[in-house]
Scaffold this active site. Structure first.
Site, PDB file in Angstrom:
ATOM      1  N   HIS A   1      39.038  47.518  42.222  1.00 39.92           N
ATOM      2  CA  HIS A   1      37.864  47.219  41.451  1.00 39.92           C
ATOM      3  C   HIS A   1      37.752  46.036  42.732  1.00 39.92           C
ATOM      4  CE1 HIS A   1      37.409  49.421  38.044  1.00 39.92           C
ATOM      5  NE2 HIS A   1      38.058  48.605  37.567  1.00 39.92           N
TER       6      HIS A   1
ATOM      7  N   HIS B   1      34.850  52.482  38.480  1.00 41.19           N
ATOM      8  CA  HIS B   1      35.606  53.609  37.797  1.00 41.19           C
ATOM      9  C   HIS B   1      35.231  54.884  38.796  1.00 41.19           C
ATOM     10  CE1 HIS B   1      37.554  51.172  34.440  1.00 41.19           C
ATOM     11  NE2 HIS B   1      38.227  51.389  35.019  1.00 41.19           N
TER      12      HIS B   1
ATOM     13  N   HIS C   1      44.707  50.174  41.183  1.00 43.55           N
ATOM     14  CA  HIS C   1      43.991  50.416  40.317  1.00 43.55           C
ATOM     15  C   HIS C   1      42.679  48.885  40.917  1.00 43.55           C
ATOM     16  CE1 HIS C   1      40.965  52.197  37.326  1.00 43.55           C
ATOM     17  NE2 HIS C   1      41.150  50.769  37.214  1.00 43.55           N
ATOM     18  N   GLU C   2      43.645  48.218  39.957  1.00 41.37           N
ATOM     19  CA  GLU C   2      42.353  46.663  40.116  1.00 41.37           C
ATOM     20  C   GLU C   2      42.511  45.846  41.173  1.00 41.37           C
ATOM     21  OE1 GLU C   2      43.349  47.549  36.236  1.00 41.37           O
ATOM     22  OE2 GLU C   2      41.597  46.391  36.886  1.00 41.37           O
TER      23      GLU C   2
END
Lengths: 424, 175
Positions: free
Chosen positions: A142, A148, A138-139
């Site tokens: 980013h 998101h 997930h990170e």
């Protein structure tokens, strides 16, 4: 002196492009990452942390043209993505972690990733705690420029969903990252459907096939139903295809008729016969032939290296492609078919006059899924006119080539990964 | 004194001295909503971190137009701070809170009631990523970024963490 200047400027100025979405993205294809020494977690062994992060980066490689390499040596400023664990005030970061609960990690555009070591991070499938793999994927999303995404099943949802035992990037996540970095493109050495006979628990024999793409020393199993490669691919050739050259092959041919069922791999001037039941090449087959053999011996009239080949079940001919020529080999007669070799345009004429690969093709592939033959060259493919096409449009030439399309719009997400991420 | 663990960490007792503040009332909910970009920070000073003076020394940030950047805030929020430029047409405090709550309920798949109910409280207390949910649109009054601006701006993003500050200078020297 001038060259030095160019290198100096290019090194320190990371060119950024806003791409169509307006989100920032790296303009480099190979990105370096490092787990910072003073930022190791106190909950997992360092090797566990690094291998989980390696897998997390690999998962993004498997769906995008990006490659990631762990770099533990370069100067810190030359490392693109730095990761670390910390609690409260950490790693000189401006945003303090809040202790157990709520915020478990955060990331900065095109740069650092911090994990809150007050959270209970666990290895994948531990069944408890917060999966470090899931948070890392997930990170990294980013850092690569994704925001998101509030969609059930997206890896970019802001909240952690513990109950998903195994997770993978779904179709929409893949499209999101491909919006920023484009799709995976590239040439293939060969593509084929590997057919196997299996027995059901009731003793019935059923015939199965899987589609494989090979490029240099790697291969992917392609799941046609799911429009993607198998999770975790590519794999090294020597792991899945024992005995064939580990740096890749030129062609794969499956001679399958009432009387014959033989699989061959071709490379250079030689060919191997593959034992599908024991999943390795024959040293000596039931006919007493020892492998590898010279192509000119096994297929008189044809000599390697060849570009590619495929077996046409309609007339029991193997079509060998070499530069601009096509050699049709009559398997039953064990000789070249009359009038061959011929120019490829004569055997596979273009339906649209200028739309033709004109020889030196990479792959000739008969697909059981599409019941059609495809000729691949570079990032394009041409579908060969089939009997059904000619039933609808009788004016189409026999074995004509329909206008080309892009390979990556037909078979999706066949992506390279960095060699250091390859499991051997 | 910092615990020193057995080689295999088998003696690690995750005794967590500090726990994230539970979202339990309107005030903590407001902090949550402003932190993750659903509403403007109500008390801007509230979010200040204690060693605030280290950040302002970075002259890159000073020349951001109208910057009311408080030390210790992450740069994405800095872009958020820019939004404060238009003071006089703000909704009332409770309206802003309710609309932000509704927005959060909507994206979290909850019933959109605008009421700080138990389901919303539970959703706010889930473990989550610290990156804000909302990208804050830069005002059109800000001149379009030239690529060189973009570079320097990106450089801020890249090098906000303190331990990189020496890199910033080093790179500047090299350029």
């Amino acid at each position: 002196r001038k060259r030095h200047l160019v290198r100096l400027v290019s090194k320190s100025r990371h060119k950024r492009d806003l791409s169509k979405t307006g989100y920032m993205a790296f303009s480099k294809k190979v990105l370096k990452w490092r787990l910072i020494g003073e930022g190791y977690s106190s909950q997992l062994s360092v090797e566990d942390q690094r291998s989980i992060l390696r897998l997390a980066f690999r998962m993004w490689s498997e769906v995008s043209p990006l490659e990631f390499v762990e770099d533990t040596r370069s100067l810190l400023e030359d490392v693109d993505i730095k990761l670390g664990f910390g609690t409260g005030r950490h790693l000189g970061c401006n945003q303090r972690f809040d202790g157990t609960g709520q915020e478990f990690a955060h990331a900065w555009f095109l740069g650092d990733i911090h994990f809150d070591d007050d959270e209970h991070f666990t290895a994948p499938n531990a069944g408890s705690g917060i999966s470090l793999l899931k948070v890392a994927v997930h990170e990294i999303g980013h850092v690569l420029g994704l925001p998101h995404i509030y969609r059930a099943g997206s890896i970019m949802q802001p909240s952690y969903l513990p109950h998903e035992s195994s997770f993978e990037m779904d179709w929409m996540d893949r499209k999101a990252i491909q919006q920023l970095y484009g799709v995976c493109k590239g040439r293939f050495n060969t593509v084929f459907d590997w057919v196997r006979k299996e027995k059901t628990p009731y003793g019935e024999v059923i015939i199965r096939f899987n589609t494989y793409f090979m490029r240099d020393g790697w291969y992917w199993l392609y799941e046609n139903k799911n429009n993607r490669t198998r999770y975790g691919d590519p794999v090294a050739l020597q792991i899945g295809w024992r005995g064939i050259p580990i740096d890749g092959v030129d062609a794969y041919v499956h001679v399958w008729s009432r009387k014959r069922d033989a699989v061959y791999f071709f490379k250079g001037t030689q060919f191997w016969r593959y034992d599908s039941e024991n999943d390795q090449v024959f040293r000596q087959d039931s006919e007493g032939y020892c492998y590898p053999r010279l192509i000119s011996k096994g297929f008189p009239g044809v000599s390697g290296p060849i570009d590619t080949a495929f077996y046409d079940r309609r007339n029991s001919h193997i079509y060998f492609f070499k530069n601009t020529l096509v050699y049709a080999f009559d398997v039953e007669a064990n000789s070249l078919a009359r009038g061959f070799p011929k120019n490829i345009r004569d055997v596979f004429p273009p339906v649209v006059s200028r739309d033709h690969p004109d020889g030196n093709i990479d792959v000739a592939y008969f697909s059981y899924t599409h019941n059609a033959v495809f000729l691949l060259k570079g990032t394009r493919f041409w579908q060969v006119v089939g009997s059904r096409d000619r039933w609808h449009r009788p004016f189409l030439p026999r074995n004509g080539l329909l206008p080309h399309k892009e390979v990556d719009q037909h078979w999706f997400d066949i992506c390279n990964i960095h060699p250091t991420a390859l499991k051997l | 004194e910092k615990l020193f663990h057995n080689r295999d960490y088998s003696d690690v007792q995750t005794v967590n001295s500090h726990q994230a503040e539970i979202i339990k009332d309107k005030h903590t909910a407001e902090l949550f909503l402003s932190r993750y970009g659903f509403m403007e920070p109500v008390n801007w000073e509230e979010i200040q971190f204690e060693d605030s003076n280290t950040f302002s020394s970075d002259d890159f940030l000073d020349d951001l137009p109208g910057a009311m950047i408080q030390e210790g805030t992450s740069v994405p929020q800095a872009r958020h701070a820019l939004h404060n430029g238009d003071q006089d047409d703000r909704p009332t405090e409770s309206e802003a809170f309710i609309s932000a709550l509704k927005e959060f309920q909507k994206v979290s798949g909850l019933l959109v009631t605008g009421v700080f109910d138990e389901a919303t409280k539970a959703a706010m207390n889930k473990p989550r990523c610290g990156v804000p949910d909302r990208e804050i649109e830069l005002k059109s009054s800000i001149p379009p970024e030239t690529s060189s601006d973009l570079d320097s701006f990106d450089y801020i993003l890249n090098n906000t963490s303190l331990n990189n500050s020496h890199n910033i200078h080093m790179n500047t020297v090299r350029r």
